[in-house]
Design an enzyme around this catalytic site. Structure first.
Site, PDB file in Angstrom:
ATOM      1  N   CYS A  90      40.194  42.904  43.256  1.00 46.52           N
ATOM      2  CA  CYS A  90      40.353  43.346  41.866  1.00 46.52           C
ATOM      3  C   CYS A  90      39.749  42.341  40.907  1.00 46.52           C
ATOM      4  O   CYS A  90      39.713  42.567  39.709  1.00 46.52           O
ATOM      5  CB  CYS A  90      41.825  43.513  41.512  1.00 46.52           C
ATOM      6  SG  CYS A  90      42.660  44.695  42.542  1.00 46.52           S
TER       7      CYS A  90
ATOM      8  N   ASP B 122      41.040  39.351  40.268  1.00 45.33           N
ATOM      9  CA  ASP B 122      42.096  38.591  39.593  1.00 45.33           C
ATOM     10  C   ASP B 122      43.104  38.082  40.600  1.00 45.33           C
ATOM     11  O   ASP B 122      43.793  38.881  41.246  1.00 45.33           O
ATOM     12  CB  ASP B 122      42.839  39.506  38.607  1.00 45.33           C
ATOM     13  CG  ASP B 122      42.390  39.265  37.174  1.00 45.33           C
ATOM     14  OD1 ASP B 122      42.295  40.241  36.430  1.00 45.33           O
ATOM     15  OD2 ASP B 122      42.143  38.096  36.832  1.00 45.33           O
TER      16      ASP B 122
ATOM     17  N   CYS C 235      38.861  36.199  35.038  1.00 45.51           N
ATOM     18  CA  CYS C 235      38.053  36.040  33.835  1.00 45.51           C
ATOM     19  C   CYS C 235      38.729  35.053  32.866  1.00 45.51           C
ATOM     20  O   CYS C 235      39.839  34.587  33.099  1.00 45.51           O
ATOM     21  CB  CYS C 235      37.864  37.384  33.158  1.00 45.51           C
ATOM     22  SG  CYS C 235      39.408  38.116  32.613  1.00 45.51           S
TER      23      CYS C 235
ATOM     24  N   CYS D 188      45.505  41.247  32.254  1.00 43.66           N
ATOM     25  CA  CYS D 188      45.570  39.817  32.594  1.00 43.66           C
ATOM     26  C   CYS D 188      46.944  39.252  32.239  1.00 43.66           C
ATOM     27  O   CYS D 188      47.527  38.461  32.992  1.00 43.66           O
ATOM     28  CB  CYS D 188      44.512  39.034  31.838  1.00 43.66           C
ATOM     29  SG  CYS D 188      42.828  39.513  32.237  1.00 43.66           S
TER      30      CYS D 188
END
Lengths: 163, 420
Positions: free
Chosen positions: A63, A65, A89, A132
């Site tokens: 994914c 992350d 990110c 996030c």
């Protein structure tokens, strides 16, 4: 003519709002996010084997992350140290960095109250990056759950030892 | 060239910070100043409509347009000037070619073949054709990005009207075997369209040698103006197509609308310059690209180049940095303008479909960065980019739990991740 101007002015207001910086989602990072990236707080590792350390590992490389958040809790149940490592990110790095800042000094129960919406608001995350902050909240909860599990194991061992 | 450097290194328009180095030449290219010189008179002086038959303004515009068409665009690809149609860009050219040809022959032929790594405009045009009842085959590519020619030949059916394969891929720089594909198509009686937006003017291309029937050209990929492109449509054997844009019958009825003389002149000038400087540019870009790749690979472990290392255009370098996410690396390299195949940089949170098609592991697809090198890239820019890249990747790896796990000897594929 006056009527026309009256109709046009809210349009002008709307177009000005739409071109305001907050609406440019992808092209620049909020300075708080950049700050957390350039001066990350609490990057690192705590001793995983220690009884006072809870480790939460959430997300998946597929994914894009992955967050690892570790907390060190003292005997009074207060979080004295926190460390993170993130594959993700800029917003993911900032969310997890902020999470470690916020859990420090809180009790285990207070840390459970940290919500992803608070993280997102603090960092001014655009809608496309809200996941996030959700992952950061999951990481905190996972670390706390791991700590709780270790404490329970500890207590069970103590009971068995005394028997 | 100094004037260009100074102009580019000025203050940024929006963000009041020094502008980054430009290393994204696949996205677009700056206009060559010589192209601008060629265009300017047609903006303010010779402004006539080239289709005005009755006065000097029209005649001089038409003459400029035809010069661009003949001496410049046609010459570059070995075509006849009557085979060049000016369009608004490669996207329009691709739409025209695919929809136009498929619809013209739809009575007897309802099958179109393309690849999984094509540009979105080609894939989307095919999707529209599917909704009209056509049957489309999306050919897979191998892990090096190249097509399997046997699979391609086997996919051609008696009712196939068109095959569309891009010459050079814009994301990974891979160069398809166009001559062989053209040969196969000609032998089977299938029209061959190629999206050559990234290839024209950069590698020698001849439509007769490669047996190409339709070719899309983009202005702003070859140091020309934005908003103009061309479509090459073969006359012998004739390719028929339904026009997408109807009107006064300009451009042989295939693309109605006033041809923008300044833009056409600009495209012509860009093609002409590209033809003269192709060899020099290619050598220089190869040298710079090798320099970049060697520096980065020497300074960092676990860097993978996506796409075939030999059959490629050197100026498009796509590297995956394992254990580091692409968007965070782009943020780290904020003074270099780059692009990434990672999900975070796309609106849909899905990683690049091209990287997925070549079978890149999902986490590597999230870790990819595309470096674009072009005519105006300097050695200092390449060295700076390489050093910054090495430094920032190392820093991000220190922050990465995946790197940590790999250093401890854990096999990442063995871990059960929590899905989201």
């Amino acid at each position: 003519m006056v009527l026309l101007l009256k109709c046009l002015s809210p349009l002008g207001f709307i177009t000005r709002r739409l071109s305001a910086p907050e609406f440019i989602t992808q092209c620049c990072y909020h300075k708080k996010v950049v700050d957390h990236y350039e001066n990350p707080r609490n990057v690192g590792t705590l001793d995983k084997q220690s009884k006072n350390v809870g480790t939460g590992l959430v997300g998946a490389p597929a994914c894009g992350d992955v967050m690892k958040l570790q907390i060190e809790v003292d005997d009074q149940g207060k979080i004295v140290d926190a460390r993170f490592k993130t594959f993700g990110c800029g917003s993911a790095i900032a969310s997890s960095s902020l999470a470690t800042e916020w859990v420090k000094g809180k009790s285990v129960d207070e840390a459970l109250m940290i919500k992803n919406t608070d993280i997102a608001k603090e960092l001014c995350l655009p809608p496309v990056k809200l996941h996030c902050s959700m992952l950061a909240e999951d990481a905190i909860k996972a670390a706390l759950a791991d700590y709780r599990l270790k404490q329970q194991d500890d207590q069970q061992e103590a009971v068995r030892a005394s028997n | 060239m100094t004037a260009l450097k100074n102009a580019v290194k000025g203050q940024g328009k929006i963000y009041n910070e020094p502008r980054p180095l430009y290393m994204d030449f696949q996205a677009t290219t700056p206009m060559d100043p010589r192209v601008l010189d060629a265009m300017l008179p047609y903006q303010v002086n010779y402004y006539g409509n080239p289709h005005s038959r009755t006065h000097a303004y029209g005649w001089e515009s038409e003459s400029a347009m035809e010069t661009a068409r003949k001496q410049q665009v046609a010459d570059l690809i070995g075509a006849d000037p009557r085979e060049i149609i000016f369009t608004s860009g490669a996207t329009e050219s691709n739409n025209m070619a695919i929809k136009g040809v498929a619809r013209f022959y739809q009575a007897k032929k309802r099958h179109v073949i393309t690849t999984q790594t094509e540009h979105k405009c080609v894939l989307d045009s095919c999707r529209v054709l599917e909704s009209e009842g056509f049957s489309i085959t999306y050919l897979p590519v191998q892990t090096n990005g190249l097509l399997d020619l046997e699979l391609l030949e086997a996919s051609i059916r008696p009712d196939t009207s068109l095959l569309s394969v891009m010459t050079i891929n814009n994301e990974i720089g891979v160069r398809q075997p166009i001559e062989e594909i053209g040969q196969i198509c000609r032998s089977k009686g299938v029209f061959f369209h190629t999206d050559a937006a990234q290839a024209v003017g950069k590698i020698p291309l001849n439509v007769t040698d490669c047996k190409i029937d339709l070719m899309s050209i983009s202005g702003h990929k070859i140091y020309g103006p934005k908003g103009v492109g061309a479509l090459y449509v073969r006359r012998r054997p004739r390719v028929r197509m339904e026009p997408i844009q109807n009107g006064g019958g300009q451009e042989r009825g295939l693309r109605s609308g006033t041809v923008p003389t300044p833009l056409a002149v600009g495209l012509g000038a860009a093609c002409s310059i590209a033809q003269h400087e192709m060899e020099y540019d290619h050598n220089r870009v190869s040298m710079l690209a090798n320099r970049l790749v060697q520096k980065i690979m020497a300074g960092l472990p676990d860097v993978i180049m996506n796409g075939d290392p030999v059959r490629r255009y050197p100026g498009c370098v796509n590297l995956s940095f394992a254990y580091v996410e692409g968007e965070s690396l782009l943020m780290a390299l904020k003074d270099v303008a780059l692009s990434s195949g990672s999900a975070c940089t796309s609106a849909s949170l899905e990683p690049s479909y091209v990287l997925r098609a070549i079978g890149a592991d999902e986490d590597l697809a999230h870790s990819s960065i595309r470096f674009g090198i072009g005519r105006f890239t300097t050695e200092e820019e390449v060295d700076y980019t390489a050093e910054k890249c090495i430094h920032q990747v190392s820093r991000l790896r220190e922050m990465s739990p995946l790197w940590e796990m790999v250093q401890e000897g854990i096999d990442l594929k063995s871990i059960k991740w929590t899905q989201h």
